[in-house]
Design a protein around this motif. Structure first.
Motif, PDB file in Angstrom:
ATOM      1  N   CYS A   1    -102.468 -55.290  11.963  1.00 54.18           N
ATOM      2  CA  CYS A   1    -101.646 -56.263  12.712  1.00 54.18           C
ATOM      3  C   CYS A   1    -100.166 -55.884  12.647  1.00 54.18           C
ATOM      4  CB  CYS A   1    -101.872 -57.663  12.163  1.00 54.18           C
ATOM      5  SG  CYS A   1    -103.511 -58.334  12.484  1.00 54.18           S
ATOM      6  N   GLU A   2     -99.699 -55.486  11.451  1.00 60.91           N
ATOM      7  CA  GLU A   2     -98.296 -55.080  11.320  1.00 60.91           C
ATOM      8  C   GLU A   2     -98.005 -53.834  12.144  1.00 60.91           C
ATOM      9  OE1 GLU A   2     -97.627 -54.558   7.192  1.00 60.91           O
ATOM     10  OE2 GLU A   2     -97.553 -56.741   6.735  1.00 60.91           O
ATOM     11  N   LEU A   3     -98.932 -52.859  12.130  1.00 62.27           N
ATOM     12  CA  LEU A   3     -98.729 -51.660  12.955  1.00 62.27           C
ATOM     13  C   LEU A   3     -98.702 -51.998  14.440  1.00 62.27           C
ATOM     14  CD1 LEU A   3    -101.025 -49.083  11.111  1.00 62.27           C
ATOM     15  CD2 LEU A   3     -98.528 -49.109  11.147  1.00 62.27           C
ATOM     16  N   ALA A   4     -99.586 -52.920  14.836  1.00 62.11           N
ATOM     17  CA  ALA A   4     -99.597 -53.320  16.254  1.00 62.11           C
ATOM     18  C   ALA A   4     -98.296 -54.025  16.637  1.00 62.11           C
ATOM     19  CB  ALA A   4    -100.794 -54.236  16.512  1.00 62.11           C
ATOM     20  N   GLU A   5     -97.789 -54.901  15.732  1.00 63.14           N
ATOM     21  CA  GLU A   5     -96.519 -55.579  16.024  1.00 63.14           C
ATOM     22  C   GLU A   5     -95.366 -54.581  16.081  1.00 63.14           C
ATOM     23  OE1 GLU A   5     -96.017 -58.595  13.145  1.00 63.14           O
ATOM     24  OE2 GLU A   5     -97.544 -59.947  13.984  1.00 63.14           O
ATOM     25  N   GLU A   6     -95.346 -53.626  15.116  1.00 61.11           N
ATOM     26  CA  GLU A   6     -94.287 -52.613  15.158  1.00 61.11           C
ATOM     27  C   GLU A   6     -94.369 -51.770  16.424  1.00 61.11           C
ATOM     28  OE1 GLU A   6     -94.599 -50.307  11.662  1.00 61.11           O
ATOM     29  OE2 GLU A   6     -93.842 -51.891  10.298  1.00 61.11           O
ATOM     30  N   HIS A   7     -95.592 -51.397  16.831  1.00 59.06           N
ATOM     31  CA  HIS A   7     -95.734 -50.624  18.084  1.00 59.06           C
ATOM     32  C   HIS A   7     -95.259 -51.434  19.290  1.00 59.06           C
ATOM     33  CE1 HIS A   7     -97.355 -47.821  20.957  1.00 59.06           C
ATOM     34  NE2 HIS A   7     -98.039 -48.822  21.529  1.00 59.06           N
ATOM     35  N   TYR A   8     -95.592 -52.723  19.307  1.00 58.78           N
ATOM     36  CA  TYR A   8     -95.161 -53.573  20.428  1.00 58.78           C
ATOM     37  C   TYR A   8     -93.635 -53.738  20.435  1.00 58.78           C
ATOM     38  CZ  TYR A   8     -94.846 -57.617  23.486  1.00 58.78           C
ATOM     39  OH  TYR A   8     -94.526 -58.479  24.494  1.00 58.78           O
ATOM     40  N   LYS A   9     -93.042 -53.939  19.228  1.00 55.54           N
ATOM     41  CA  LYS A   9     -91.577 -54.071  19.153  1.00 55.54           C
ATOM     42  C   LYS A   9     -90.901 -52.770  19.559  1.00 55.54           C
ATOM     43  CE  LYS A   9     -91.490 -57.642  15.548  1.00 55.54           C
ATOM     44  NZ  LYS A   9     -91.087 -57.961  14.159  1.00 55.54           N
ATOM     45  N   HIS A  10     -91.455 -51.631  19.097  1.00 54.50           N
ATOM     46  CA  HIS A  10     -90.874 -50.351  19.480  1.00 54.50           C
ATOM     47  C   HIS A  10     -90.957 -50.132  20.991  1.00 54.50           C
ATOM     48  CE1 HIS A  10     -89.645 -46.199  19.106  1.00 54.50           C
ATOM     49  NE2 HIS A  10     -90.716 -45.825  19.820  1.00 54.50           N
ATOM     50  N   ARG A  11     -92.075 -50.529  21.555  1.00 54.09           N
ATOM     51  CA  ARG A  11     -92.214 -50.385  23.008  1.00 54.09           C
ATOM     52  C   ARG A  11     -91.236 -51.291  23.753  1.00 54.09           C
ATOM     53  NH1 ARG A  11     -98.040 -50.247  26.086  1.00 54.09           N
ATOM     54  NH2 ARG A  11     -97.281 -49.535  28.111  1.00 54.09           N
ATOM     55  N   LEU A  12     -91.049 -52.518  23.251  1.00 54.47           N
ATOM     56  CA  LEU A  12     -90.065 -53.418  23.871  1.00 54.47           C
ATOM     57  C   LEU A  12     -88.659 -52.862  23.733  1.00 54.47           C
ATOM     58  CD1 LEU A  12     -91.375 -56.954  22.854  1.00 54.47           C
ATOM     59  CD2 LEU A  12     -91.461 -55.886  25.098  1.00 54.47           C
ATOM     60  N   LEU A  13     -88.324 -52.256  22.571  1.00 54.81           N
ATOM     61  CA  LEU A  13     -86.998 -51.657  22.394  1.00 54.81           C
ATOM     62  C   LEU A  13     -86.794 -50.491  23.352  1.00 54.81           C
ATOM     63  CD1 LEU A  13     -86.699 -51.665  18.489  1.00 54.81           C
ATOM     64  CD2 LEU A  13     -85.427 -53.094  20.101  1.00 54.81           C
ATOM     65  N   VAL A  14     -87.822 -49.667  23.531  1.00 56.97           N
ATOM     66  CA  VAL A  14     -87.705 -48.553  24.487  1.00 56.97           C
ATOM     67  C   VAL A  14     -87.515 -49.073  25.903  1.00 56.97           C
ATOM     68  CG1 VAL A  14     -88.973 -46.606  25.488  1.00 56.97           C
ATOM     69  CG2 VAL A  14     -89.019 -46.994  23.018  1.00 56.97           C
ATOM     70  N   LEU A  15     -88.294 -50.105  26.204  1.00 50.49           N
ATOM     71  CA  LEU A  15     -88.162 -50.681  27.551  1.00 50.49           C
ATOM     72  C   LEU A  15     -86.781 -51.301  27.764  1.00 50.49           C
ATOM     73  CD1 LEU A  15     -89.588 -51.340  30.197  1.00 50.49           C
ATOM     74  CD2 LEU A  15     -90.385 -53.480  29.174  1.00 50.49           C
ATOM     75  N   GLN A  16     -86.263 -51.972  26.727  1.00 56.05           N
ATOM     76  CA  GLN A  16     -84.926 -52.556  26.834  1.00 56.05           C
ATOM     77  C   GLN A  16     -83.860 -51.478  26.935  1.00 56.05           C
ATOM     78  OE1 GLN A  16     -83.910 -55.071  23.561  1.00 56.05           O
ATOM     79  NE2 GLN A  16     -82.060 -55.860  24.545  1.00 56.05           N
ATOM     80  N   LYS A  17     -84.009 -50.383  26.191  1.00 60.22           N
ATOM     81  CA  LYS A  17     -83.068 -49.281  26.280  1.00 60.22           C
ATOM     82  C   LYS A  17     -83.085 -48.650  27.658  1.00 60.22           C
ATOM     83  CE  LYS A  17     -81.812 -44.971  23.947  1.00 60.22           C
ATOM     84  NZ  LYS A  17     -82.185 -44.032  22.865  1.00 60.22           N
ATOM     85  N   PHE A  18     -84.291 -48.437  28.186  1.00 55.75           N
ATOM     86  CA  PHE A  18     -84.403 -47.892  29.538  1.00 55.75           C
ATOM     87  C   PHE A  18     -83.788 -48.829  30.569  1.00 55.75           C
ATOM     88  CE2 PHE A  18     -86.848 -47.682  33.493  1.00 55.75           C
ATOM     89  CZ  PHE A  18     -86.551 -46.379  33.869  1.00 55.75           C
ATOM     90  N   TRP A  19     -84.016 -50.138  30.391  1.00 55.77           N
ATOM     91  CA  TRP A  19     -83.457 -51.129  31.319  1.00 55.77           C
ATOM     92  C   TRP A  19     -81.928 -51.144  31.262  1.00 55.77           C
ATOM     93  CZ3 TRP A  19     -84.238 -53.819  35.439  1.00 55.77           C
ATOM     94  CH2 TRP A  19     -83.495 -54.936  35.696  1.00 55.77           C
ATOM     95  N   ASN A  20     -81.344 -51.069  30.051  1.00 58.30           N
ATOM     96  CA  ASN A  20     -79.888 -51.063  29.915  1.00 58.30           C
ATOM     97  C   ASN A  20     -79.304 -49.790  30.510  1.00 58.30           C
ATOM     98  OD1 ASN A  20     -79.788 -53.547  28.562  1.00 58.30           O
ATOM     99  ND2 ASN A  20     -80.212 -52.602  26.578  1.00 58.30           N
ATOM    100  N   ARG A  21     -79.985 -48.655  30.271  1.00 56.74           N
ATOM    101  CA  ARG A  21     -79.502 -47.402  30.855  1.00 56.74           C
ATOM    102  C   ARG A  21     -79.561 -47.445  32.369  1.00 56.74           C
ATOM    103  NH1 ARG A  21     -82.224 -42.100  28.560  1.00 56.74           N
ATOM    104  NH2 ARG A  21     -81.273 -43.008  26.664  1.00 56.74           N
ATOM    105  N   TRP A  22     -80.639 -48.018  32.885  1.00 61.41           N
ATOM    106  CA  TRP A  22     -80.758 -48.122  34.348  1.00 61.41           C
ATOM    107  C   TRP A  22     -79.688 -49.049  34.934  1.00 61.41           C
ATOM    108  CZ3 TRP A  22     -81.766 -52.040  37.806  1.00 61.41           C
ATOM    109  CH2 TRP A  22     -82.085 -51.626  39.085  1.00 61.41           C
ATOM    110  N   LYS A  23     -79.431 -50.166  34.221  1.00 63.64           N
ATOM    111  CA  LYS A  23     -78.383 -51.078  34.720  1.00 63.64           C
ATOM    112  C   LYS A  23     -77.015 -50.408  34.651  1.00 63.64           C
ATOM    113  CE  LYS A  23     -79.153 -54.716  32.168  1.00 63.64           C
ATOM    114  NZ  LYS A  23     -78.975 -56.073  31.638  1.00 63.64           N
ATOM    115  N   SER A  24     -76.711 -49.679  33.567  1.00 64.70           N
ATOM    116  CA  SER A  24     -75.423 -49.002  33.483  1.00 64.70           C
ATOM    117  C   SER A  24     -75.290 -47.935  34.550  1.00 64.70           C
ATOM    118  CB  SER A  24     -75.277 -48.374  32.098  1.00 64.70           C
ATOM    119  OG  SER A  24     -76.277 -47.380  31.900  1.00 64.70           O
ATOM    120  N   ARG A  25     -76.370 -47.187  34.819  1.00 62.85           N
ATOM    121  CA  ARG A  25     -76.318 -46.190  35.888  1.00 62.85           C
ATOM    122  C   ARG A  25     -76.136 -46.831  37.246  1.00 62.85           C
ATOM    123  NH1 ARG A  25     -80.736 -41.539  35.755  1.00 62.85           N
ATOM    124  NH2 ARG A  25     -79.555 -41.194  33.814  1.00 62.85           N
ATOM    125  N   LEU A  26     -76.816 -47.973  37.461  1.00 64.98           N
ATOM    126  CA  LEU A  26     -76.644 -48.693  38.740  1.00 64.98           C
ATOM    127  C   LEU A  26     -75.223 -49.199  38.902  1.00 64.98           C
ATOM    128  CD1 LEU A  26     -78.007 -49.836  41.256  1.00 64.98           C
ATOM    129  CD2 LEU A  26     -78.561 -51.871  39.912  1.00 64.98           C
TER     130      LEU A  26
END
Length: 285
Positions: free
Chosen positions: A260-285
């Motif tokens: 369960c902890e590994l799944a939560e860490e994987h989900y949080k890491h995926r959300l952080l990557v998605l948020q980083k990609f979203w911020n980079r895309w917004k800054s580029r836009l």
């Protein structure tokens, strides 16, 4: 000799007039080219400023366009008036020179020819001015059409980008939801299997205890002397089995907690990557 002098004077005046006309036309062409470049730079700058101001609202853009059109009309009127004033000044100067020359030479024929040529030059100059005005208006209309086409193209690209971002967000949300549902289904299945395993283990322990008790009862009937030793041995075996099963259950719980902890860490890491990609895309836009 008088006729020869008159002819020489007439030819000299014709050459001087052609030279003066060529110089005047060259000056006018240079001034027209400079004015045309200045007008083009002014139009390009105003078109760029209008494109930047378009993002503030359609009303403001229409207001800027109307103001720009009025300024252009006023500028063209002012330029036409300046050209007309210069032409009038030139005409008056040429007329004064021609009158002085006529008074000095008293050549009526030359005066008539010069007057006719002057009228032709004035007519040609007026036609050139009208042609330049028509060309400037057509050039401005073409620039307006190109600007409008570029604006529509930019608006279409912007709508496509918004649709692409919305589609990407929906796709990412759907994928995250599917992953979460799969994890939830797997967790429920694992929990159900653990419950079945514990139930089977309890039933097995109960059956084994019952079997041990039955054997113990039979042995107690048969061997009353060894009853205490058998009871102690059975209690130890049962306690050991319970401890082993309890230890196995604890290991299973620890593994499930880690998963369960590994799944939560994987989900949080995926959300952080998605948020980083979203911020980079917004800054580029």
């Amino acid at each position: 000799r008088c006729f020869y002098d008159q002819k020489i004077l007439y030819k000299t005046f014709g050459v001087w007039k052609e030279w003066w006309t060529a110089c005047r036309e060259r000056n006018l062409s240079l001034r027209a080219a400079s004015h045309y470049r200045h007008l083009l730079y002014n139009l390009v700058f105003k078109a760029w400023r209008a494109y930047v101001c378009q993002q503030q609202g359609k009303r403001y853009k229409y207001y800027v366009a109307e103001s720009h059109a009025k300024k252009q009309k006023l500028l063209r009127s002012w330029q036409c008036w300046l050209v007309y004033v210069n032409v009038q000044r030139t005409k008056h100067g040429m007329q004064s020179v021609a009158m002085a020359f006529r008074e000095r030479s008293c050549l009526r024929v030359s005066w008539a020819v010069w007057r006719r040529r002057l009228y032709q030059n004035c007519t040609r100059h007026k036609m050139n001015v009208l042609a330049l005005q028509h060309w400037a208006q057509s050039l401005q209309f073409r620039a307006w059409l190109q600007w409008r086409e570029l604006y529509l193209y930019r608006q279409n690209d912007k709508q496509k980008e918004i649709r692409a971002v919305t589609h990407h967000q929906h796709w990412e949300l759907k994928r995250c939801m599917e992953a979460w549902l799969g994890y939830l289904h797997l967790s429920r299945a694992k929990k159900h299997q653990n419950e079945l395993a514990r139930e089977h283990h309890r039933n097995r322990i109960v059956w084994q205890c019952f079997s041990d008790w039955q054997l113990l009862w039979e042995h107690r009937r048969r061997m009353h002397a060894h009853q205490k030793d058998i009871e102690k041995l059975a209690s130890r075996i049962a306690l050991r089995r319970v401890f082993v099963h309890w230890e196995h259950y604890v290991v299973l719980c620890v593994e499930e907690t880690q998963q369960c902890e590994l799944a939560e860490e994987h989900y949080k890491h995926r959300l952080l990557v998605l948020q980083k990609f979203w911020n980079r895309w917004k800054s580029r836009l």
